[in-house]
Design an enzyme around this catalytic site. Sequence first.
Site, PDB file in Angstrom:
ATOM      1  N   CYS A  92       0.826  -1.207   0.000  1.00 37.01           N
ATOM      2  CA  CYS A  92       0.000   0.000   0.000  1.00 37.01           C
ATOM      3  C   CYS A  92       0.869   1.270   0.000  1.00 37.01           C
ATOM      4  CB  CYS A  92      -0.968  -0.049   1.177  1.00 37.01           C
ATOM      5  SG  CYS A  92      -2.475   0.845   0.853  1.00 37.01           S
ATOM      6  N   ARG A 113     -12.607   5.993  -3.714  1.00 35.15           N
ATOM      7  CA  ARG A 113     -11.519   5.167  -3.195  1.00 35.15           C
ATOM      8  C   ARG A 113     -11.743   3.755  -3.705  1.00 35.15           C
ATOM      9  NH1 ARG A 113      -8.221   6.949   1.098  1.00 35.15           N
ATOM     10  NH2 ARG A 113      -7.601   4.861   1.728  1.00 35.15           N
ATOM     11  N   HIS A 127      -3.373  -5.575   1.453  1.00 35.18           N
ATOM     12  CA  HIS A 127      -2.718  -5.305   2.732  1.00 35.18           C
ATOM     13  C   HIS A 127      -3.076  -6.315   3.814  1.00 35.18           C
ATOM     14  CE1 HIS A 127      -6.386  -2.576   3.236  1.00 35.18           C
ATOM     15  NE2 HIS A 127      -6.593  -3.608   3.991  1.00 35.18           N
TER      16      HIS A 127
END
Lengths: 444, 251
Positions: free
Chosen positions: B95, B132, B201
């Site tokens: 990330c 997002r 992640h």
Amino acid sequence: MPGVMARRVDPKVLEKLSRRLRRGSVAITGTNGKTTTTRMVSKILHTAGIRAVNNSTGANLVTGVTAALVSDTSLSGRPASEMGLFEVDEASVPRVAEEAQLSLLAVLNLFRDQLDRYGELSYTAKVIASAFPDLPPDGSVVLNADDPLVANLGRGTKNPVFFGVEDPALDTGKLQHIADSKDCPVCGTALSYEAVYFGHVGVYRCPNCSFARPEPAYRATRVRMDGPRGTDFLLTTPGGEHEARIGLPGLYNVYNALAAAAVAIEAGVEAEDVVRGLRAFGGAFGRVERVRVGEKEVFLLLIKNPVGFNEILRTFVASPAERANADRAGHVLIAINDNDADGRDVSWLWDVDFEMLAEAVTPGGAVPRFYVTGIRAEDMAVRLKYAELPVHSVIPDRKEALLAALGATPPGETLYVLPTYTTMLELRQTLSDLGHTHPFWEDK
Amino acid sequence: MKLTIHHLYADMMNLYGDRGNVIAIKKRAEWRGIAVEVVDVGLGESISPTSSADLFLFGGGQDREQTLLVEDLSGMKGADLRAVVEDGGVVLGVCGGYQLMGHYYETPEGQKLPGIGVFDMYTRPRRGDEARLIGNVLARVRAPEEDGVVHEVAGFENHGGRTELGDDAEPFADVIVGYGNNGRDGTEGARRLNAYGTYLHGSLLPKNPWLTDQLVLGALRRVDDRAELEPLDDSAERDAFASVANRLRKG
């Protein structure tokens, strides 16, 4: 949904109805403990004879607040209540503050379980702070002094009121592996902590700039944990000191009680009513529930994020007192879903300190028997495996898992059930279908 | 043999369960009798490779923290990390860490934060009309790995930034379900020698044990090129992978 409809008919309905509340409106926001704190304030107001209108759990957006006020209002447009008391989702704070003309806004804490929805914590803090100019000149903001990100919000407002815990005996001595906000919100330097209570909450100061934990006007000292039965503490308010007790376990509930006390007293309630209300408070719907199932007991403890999960593990599973009470280490059912209301990202399970359980289990000592269930049962099983904790059964189906875990719990003992939000609803329904209902389940 | 995990900016960048990646590496090495030390490399501290096996982890952080550490990375530390990658050292960037392994990362305020440039790529902020990129991801790794298998990886992504790979960058994987680098070209992450970058992640390594083992083996082989890893019972990990993969495939 009545709130949506009412707003469509009259977009200014919340503003108009709020004006008619004689004592104005207060709101409570923050990641953890909104519902519990709001219910505590509700109980205190009830004790003090003040009629307040509340929104219900899960309806903490502007539409939910509107719906609560609409249903509290007679056909002639008069509210039945004198005061509004709302739990408000962090992102909805600016709109609620503006439309409901809040006189008081309390911010409990900022932890990372909202990241899915709002991006990042510092952004959430900015959103909340943007509501401050909408508070009236005599309004105030009630803030957690022990959460650096929340305390920092006080710099953007005229008369912040702080609450905090001061008890060196509660210092865990280490920052948990959860990096929410260990850095100074002003200059970014790592904060230095005199005491860490949990997560990033504690007594801190910035070694580089002038930012430090503000002096709280409302304080809890001499905190005494009485296992799952409750917690005693000395409550200090601007008016004096009071012995307080809540029928809830865990330091996080002391924070909720402190926030509730600060909100109520700032809203004009006498400290004696605050103490009586807190003592009478039984727990918020679904957060902590005990259900008798024949000769056994089921203890439901809602988990929302790593910090809450750690506190529950520390209080119930790893606590030596608890293990001394029961000869056996007990039975634990962990239930993890990843629906929107649970948080879709389950990587937070890796921030939960399950390793502390492995450490707490002495060689030859009893290990809790873990059952895991939910949409993410398999992820939970992997998490326990990597903490070197044995997993007894992985049963994704919630009902089957509950029956298996209950069946294995001996008479006279307690099954600890640790569910995320939507598994809690499912498990509670299952218990209810099995005929095990309980008066505490009434949502009022 | 001893394995050292160099956890870059662990105190600032440990977001989204990066700790899960550290735990997975540590346990899988320890279960094979390999001693593990985790060294946190904070601001102002330099990378110090050991004489034994080394593995570098560079996790995800928040924008505020990203700005703070770019300055730190622009000095010797960035150069050292670049040298580690070029020398075939094992690095996993996740990330925010992944973004800083490219040429630059542009903040939502328009500031271009320079990265260490080991991947030919840059990251731009999302525009006002873009969301997002959040959700579960299932992706197929580009090349067959050590074990001759074309693997799939499952994880969770949550990023506003859009990463665009240049001609010299090799993607880590191709997206089957999810967004990946930019939600547009179907690529996920980047790979160069033994350096991996990904948007997946947190629980990436625990659920994808083959990748964990590949990182560990890569680190061991730098010291002993005949190093092998004993197989472990991965049924719990495989179940967790299959559960999410099957669900995603069904849509």
